[in-house]
Design an enzyme around this catalytic site. Structure first.
Site, PDB file in Angstrom:
ATOM      1  N   GLY A 290       0.819  -1.200   0.000  1.00 37.95           N
ATOM      2  CA  GLY A 290       0.000   0.000   0.000  1.00 37.95           C
ATOM      3  C   GLY A 290       0.851   1.247   0.000  1.00 37.95           C
ATOM      4  CG  PHE A 292       1.388   5.210   4.453  1.00 40.39           C
ATOM      5  CD1 PHE A 292       2.183   6.332   4.406  1.00 40.39           C
ATOM      6  CD2 PHE A 292       0.029   5.346   4.236  1.00 40.39           C
ATOM      7  CE1 PHE A 292       1.639   7.582   4.164  1.00 40.39           C
ATOM      8  CE2 PHE A 292      -0.524   6.587   3.995  1.00 40.39           C
ATOM      9  CZ  PHE A 292       0.281   7.716   3.960  1.00 40.39           C
ATOM     10  CB  VAL A 295       0.386  -6.507   4.025  1.00 43.33           C
ATOM     11  CG1 VAL A 295      -0.280  -7.470   5.007  1.00 43.33           C
ATOM     12  CG2 VAL A 295      -0.187  -5.115   4.192  1.00 43.33           C
ATOM     13  CG  ASP A 408      -8.102   3.237  -1.056  1.00 44.73           C
ATOM     14  OD1 ASP A 408      -8.557   3.427  -2.201  1.00 44.73           O
ATOM     15  OD2 ASP A 408      -6.992   2.721  -0.837  1.00 44.73           O
TER      16      ASP A 408
END
Length: 604
Positions: A290, A292, A295, A408
């Protein structure tokens, strides 16, 4: 003042999040009791935190300890699903009109100290399973329609101090050991006690039922307050010696000395623990990426699978704010269709968040990124995912205080658990909304193709921007396609999925809309319903879009026809006006631009 705060803190320890099965069992109780719309109105089936519900008390480990539903006028029955509340110590339902039998499953409540079902209309025998309740001190079953004999198993309750069985239709012999209970009342039955038998039906210490119960309540309340007061005094003096004490875990945010992030009861992981779980954050374990960070899939030392979001760029503009925002969002929002946070890890250079691993990844993956041998989402699952996603967003918008805008919403951010239930995740762009202020953002964030036109043009977000994103997500679920796909240009088609679907819908070619991977295994009426809901959600004006609560109702089959008829009337009027302008200015075919794309999808 400190003493008052200490007492308040102790009292607040009883509010926390409980497992799904506790909420499910309590909601089953609400249904079986035939509760009206005005009764237990805050018992929300989709809100997996019964510790916030009225008439419920929990401990600081999220276990339901007390259910108090006295004198509320219920007329239904008792559900056996109460048996899952294994930490329950008080179940009080006296003074209602409850019918049916006492469930055998109540014998599973081995932590129970008080069971109060008197003054109802319960029938059948007293379950022998109540003999399993070794901690039981108070058993009140008076003034019902119970029949049969008193089970011998009650003789094995070592802590029983008050037994009330009067005014029933019980027969036979009273077990001898029950006459040794300090307070008992077997009167007004057909039992072997009374004038013609050697035993008294009422203990010498037994007063009137009302006085006995009043004294009991006063004693319990007084004892509870005494414990709180004593605990408060202990905490007061302990804090005097440990001035740095905080019950919550706080993490300092670099650059913001006075601002701290409360994490409450979340688990704090060691960096080494997560490093080992993810094989040193190996690229082969990356689940997604993503704005930032990445994952990673991880496996903890106890074999629990987790997803670890690593915000390695947290010191960049917005990075640490995203970390704090995600924690704030998830601490406020607790719902079965929202991703829950397990814990966190912080170092001087990194921030990490730990979530449950979603075995079936995301909706986007299941629609477009399947590996050989993996099965596509079947149509019934897609319907369930659409409804679950809508319920999660409804909770964010209408049941959180302050409400939350996700900002989002897309298929990639809707995750799927082991049962393919929808779980809305990725709160990195979410925004807590103060309804007293306008919600203007200096920088538009989100994913192109899912961003509402008014958000693009003005920077102003609202819950209706989420509704727009949800509408596009619905189209993804039905078609299996991306919100923006430039390959459609090769077929002289619309790049935007919304415009592509609107065109096919006008041409009444719904069969061409549906994902080909379904191989026609779907219900066309249901497809049409979902397309209609999606188009209502993606109207150009935010005021015209439905609220998420309306979307949930429409997906459940309520109110869609009226909204759709109104929408079609507006669309026809708008198109007629557009065609009138065409004729007036005598535009040629080559100069006509795509009006729908500008109006419904905003500038790209």
């Amino acid at each position: 003042m400190e003493l008052f705060l200490a007492i308040l803190i102790l009292a607040c320890l009883y509010s926390s999040v409980s497992p799904d099965q506790q909420g499910d069992a309590l909601f089953a109780l609400k249904s079986s009791l035939n509760a009206s719309n005005d009764q237990l109105s805050d018992w929300n089936q989709n809100q997996v935190n019964p510790c916030t519900w009225s008439k419920i008390t929990c401990d600081d480990n999220s276990n339901v300890l007390m259910v108090s539903l006295s004198n509320m006028g219920f007329t239904g029955t008792l559900t056996p699903r109460l048996g899952v509340l294994v930490h329950l110590n008080t179940l009080s339902l006296q003074g209602n009109g409850i019918t049916g039998k006492i469930p055998e499953a109540l014998g599973n409540l081995t932590s129970l100290t008080m069971l109060d079902l008197e003054k109802n209309s319960l029938s059948g025998e007293i379950p022998a399973s109540l003999g399993n309740l070794k901690k039981l001190q108070f058993l009140f079953l008076s003034q019902n329609n119970l029949s049969g004999t008193i089970p011998e198993s009650l003789s094995g309750l070592p802590n029983l101090i008050n037994l009330q069985l009067a005014l029933n239709d019980l027969t036979g012999k009273v077990p001898d050991s029950l006459f040794q209970v300090p307070k008992y009342n077997f009167s007004e039955n057909h039992l072997n006690c009374g004038l013609n038998f050697s035993r008294r039906c009422v203990s010498d210490s037994e007063g009137s039922p009302s006085k006995s119960k009043t004294g009991l309540v006063i004693g319990i309340v007084g004892g509870f307050l005494g414990i709180i007061l004593l605990g408060g005094l202990m905490l007061f003096f302990w804090r005097g010696r440990h001035k740095g004490y905080k019950r919550e875990i706080y993490v300092d945010v670099p650059g913001e000395v006075d601002r701290r992030i409360p994490f409450g009861q979340l688990r704090r992981f060691a960096w080494r623990e997560l490093q080992l779980a993810t094989d040193n954050f190996s690229e082969k374990n990356v689940l997604g990426q993503g704005g930032f960070g990445k994952v990673y899939k991880g496996v903890l030392s106890d074999s629990t699978k987790v997803a670890v979001k690593r915000l390695t760029d947290y010191e960049s503009p917005g990075g640490d704010a995203a970390f704090q925002r995600e924690v704030e969002m998830i601490s406020v929002a607790v719902h079965r269709n929202l991703l829950r946070l397990i814990g966190f890890c912080t170092t001087p250079t990194e921030r990490l968040l730990v979530y449950p691993y979603m075995q079936n990844l995301s909706v986007a993956y299941r629609l477009r990124e399947l590996k050989p041998g993996e099965s596509v989402l079947i149509w019934p699952t897609r319907k369930r995912v659409a409804l679950g996603t809508a319920r999660g967003l409804e909770y964010l918008h209408e049941h959180c205080n302050p409400k939350i805008i996700h900002r989002d919403v897309k298929a990639a951010n809707v995750l799927l658990d082991e049962d393919f239930e929808a779980v809305v995740g990725d709160f990195g762009l979410a925004k807590l909304v103060d309804v007293r202020k306008t919600n203007v953002t200096t920088q538009v964030r989100g994913t192109m193709g899912h961003i509402a036109p008014e958000y693009l043009s003005t920077g102003k977000s609202s819950e209706k921007t989420d509704v727009f994103g949800y509408g596009i997500t619905l189209l993804e679920i039905v078609t299996g396609q991306r919100a923006i796909d430039f390959s459609r240009l090769e077929e002289e088609d619309d790049v935007l999925l919304l415009d592509h679907v609107k065109k096919l819908q006008r041409e009444k070619r719904l069969d061409a809309i549906v994902d080909r991977n379904l191989h026609k295994n779907y219900n066309m009426d249901e497809v049409e319903m979902m397309i209609q809901v999606a188009l209502l959600c993606t109207q150009g004006s935010p005021e015209d879009r439905p609220a998420m609560s309306e979307v949930v109702r429409m997906l459940e089959g309520e109110g869609l026809a009226e909204r759709w008829e109104e929408w079609q009337h507006v669309e026809v009027t708008r198109r007629q006006e557009y065609e009138r302008l065409q004729r007036r200015f005598d535009w040629g075919e080559d100069s006509i631009y795509n009006q729908d794309a500008v109006e419904l999808s905003g500038g790209r």
